[in-house]
Each structure stands twice: as structure tokens, then as C-alpha cells.
Design a protein around this motif. Structure first.
Motif, PDB file in Angstrom:
ATOM      1  N   MET A  33       0.824  -1.213   0.000  1.00 14.43           N
ATOM      2  CA  MET A  33       0.000   0.000   0.000  1.00 14.43           C
ATOM      3  C   MET A  33       0.858   1.263   0.000  1.00 14.43           C
ATOM      4  N   VAL A  35       3.385   1.834  -1.822  1.00 17.63           N
ATOM      5  CA  VAL A  35       3.861   2.154  -3.174  1.00 17.63           C
ATOM      6  C   VAL A  35       2.996   3.225  -3.843  1.00 17.63           C
ATOM      7  N   PRO A  36       1.664   3.039  -3.970  1.00 16.34           N
ATOM      8  CA  PRO A  36       0.869   4.098  -4.611  1.00 16.34           C
ATOM      9  C   PRO A  36       0.872   5.402  -3.812  1.00 16.34           C
ATOM     10  N   LEU A  37       0.974   5.305  -2.489  1.00 14.56           N
ATOM     11  CA  LEU A  37       1.031   6.515  -1.669  1.00 14.56           C
ATOM     12  C   LEU A  37       2.298   7.304  -1.976  1.00 14.56           C
ATOM     13  N   ILE A  39       4.056   7.214  -4.779  1.00 20.30           N
ATOM     14  CA  ILE A  39       3.931   7.760  -6.132  1.00 20.30           C
ATOM     15  C   ILE A  39       3.101   9.039  -6.121  1.00 20.30           C
ATOM     16  N   TRP A  40       1.980   9.019  -5.393  1.00 19.80           N
ATOM     17  CA  TRP A  40       1.097  10.184  -5.327  1.00 19.80           C
ATOM     18  C   TRP A  40       1.793  11.371  -4.657  1.00 19.80           C
ATOM     19  N   LEU A  89       8.556  -4.801  -6.188  1.00 20.34           N
ATOM     20  CA  LEU A  89       7.592  -3.779  -6.593  1.00 20.34           C
ATOM     21  C   LEU A  89       7.988  -2.421  -6.019  1.00 20.34           C
ATOM     22  N   ALA A  93       8.965   0.522  -8.540  1.00 18.87           N
ATOM     23  CA  ALA A  93       7.998   1.624  -8.565  1.00 18.87           C
ATOM     24  C   ALA A  93       8.644   2.922  -8.087  1.00 18.87           C
ATOM     25  N   THR A  97       9.194   6.233 -10.399  1.00 17.34           N
ATOM     26  CA  THR A  97       8.685   7.509  -9.904  1.00 17.34           C
ATOM     27  C   THR A  97       9.769   8.577  -9.898  1.00 17.34           C
TER      28      THR A  97
END
Length: 207
Positions: A33, A35-37, A39-40, A89, A93, A97
Motif C-alpha cells: 500500500m 507504493v501508490p502513496l 507515487i502520489w 515492486l 515503482a 517515480t
């Protein structure tokens, strides 16, 4: 306290259980979880400081879940598969980024992707799935170095007064991590070939 293999109990071999719902597996999900945080925060918000905090939490869960698994007999077959996937990942990632954000050159990403791509092709060719190999010490040290160097790199983008020193330290650590990445890939490559031959011989004997 030992950093590598922390939590291991002498005389108690590590056993991978069939359990899915364990604290180490929950921590691995937290790492996914993150990872997308990350990136954002970096791409959409340009919040490098917050991105550093996310990376520190991700690196911490990587160590803590291993400690708990060994110390409290919570190792699982699912965790053995998920943990290295979460590591890969996260590393890839984060690298993508940082390339998009202009923090690192694309050659850094290539240095990470090329050995993993070779191992992926070999995995699909020999096993048609996960090779189920134990995580090597070199691999864990590699992951730790890369997850340590990246926050230093982000901190060098902040107005701390130590940007030059942080940048130099970041690339020393990342350079060592990349060397470890290629060494780990080399070791996994030959381990896969050995296991592939063993599986082939076993299937031939059963035939």
C-alpha cells in the motif's frame, strides 16, 4: 541485535506454515500500500519529505515482518512468495517515480530492471511460475541499501543546508545497492538453473 536474520531462535528451524492471516503478511500488505502513496506524494504533490517518511515506514516493515516471522513462528508459504514481490515492486515503482520526477537518470532504472527482467524470463521458462527460492542475504542487504539510499536522495532535494553531502551519501549507498542487486541476480540465476535441473531430473525419474 542482529540485523540479518534478527529474531531467529537457535535450535528452532524456520517452518513455512499454511496460514494466510499473520502479522508479517499484514505488514507486507502495508508495504504494498505504501507504493501508490509514495507515487502520489512525489508526482502529484511534490512532497519529498512525506515521501521520505513513507519509504522509512516501508523499509521498517520489511525488517519487522521478518523479525516477527522468525521470533514468533509466523513464517508462512504465502509470506515467502509475497515478501520478495513486495520488495521488487517497491524498488521498481520508486525508481520509475524518481525518473519521472527528474530526480534520477533513466540509467538507474535500467540497472534495476535488466537483471530482474532476465530472472523473470528464466523463471517463466523453467518453472512457469514462482521458483520458490529462499531470499538470499545479499538480496536482503541490497534491498536495505536501496531503500536507505532513496530517502537520502529525496532529502537532498529539500532545503536542508546539507544537500551536497546528502546527495553524495545517497549515491554511495545506492551504488553499493546496485552492485548488490547484480550480485544477488547472478546468484539467483544459477540457483534457478540448479533447481530447474533438479526438477527436470525428478520429473524424468517419475516418468
Amino acid at each position: 541485535m542482529r540485523f540479518i536474520g534478527a529474531g531467529a531462535r537457535p535450535g528452532h528451524p524456520l517452518v513455512d506454515h499454511d496460514r494466510m492471516f499473520t502479522i508479517p503478511n499484514l505488514l507486507t500488505v502495508v508495504r504494498f500500500m505504501g507504493v501508490p502513496l509514495f507515487i502520489w506524494l512525489v508526482l502529484a504533490q511534490r512532497e519529498y519529505g512525506a515521501g521520505v517518511i513513507v519509504l522509512v515506514v516501508m523499509a521498517g516493515t520489511d525488517w519487522i515482518d521478518g523479525y516477527i516471522a522468525r521470533r514468533f513462528d509466523q513464517a508462512s508459504k504465502l509470506g515467502r512468495v509475497l515478501d520478495p514481490i513486495a520488495d521488487r515492486l517497491a524498488l521498481l515503482a520508486v525508481a520509475v517515480t524518481l525518473v519521472i520526477a527528474g530526480v534520477v537518470h533513466w540509467l538507474y532504472l535500467a540497472a534495476l530492471v535488466v537483471p530482474d527482467a532476465i530472472l523473470l524470463v528464466l523463471t517463466l521458462f523453467l518453472f512457469h511460475g514462482h521458483p520458490d527460492l529462499p531470499v538470499s542475504v545479499v538480496g536482503k542487504v541490497r534491498t536495505g541499501l536501496l531503500l536507505l539510499g532513496t530517502p537520502l536522495l529525496l532529502l537532498s532535494r529539500l532545503d536542508t543546508g546539507f544537500a551536497g553531502q546528502l546527495l553524495a551519501a545517497a549515491w554511495v549507498v545506492l551504488g553499493l545497492g546496485l552492485v548488490g542487486h547484480w550480485i544477488a541476480a547472478y546468484n539467483y540465476f544459477w540457483a534457478m538453473l540448479r533447481k530447474g535441473r533438479e526438477v527436470e531430473q525428478h520429473n524424468g525419474g517419475n516418468g
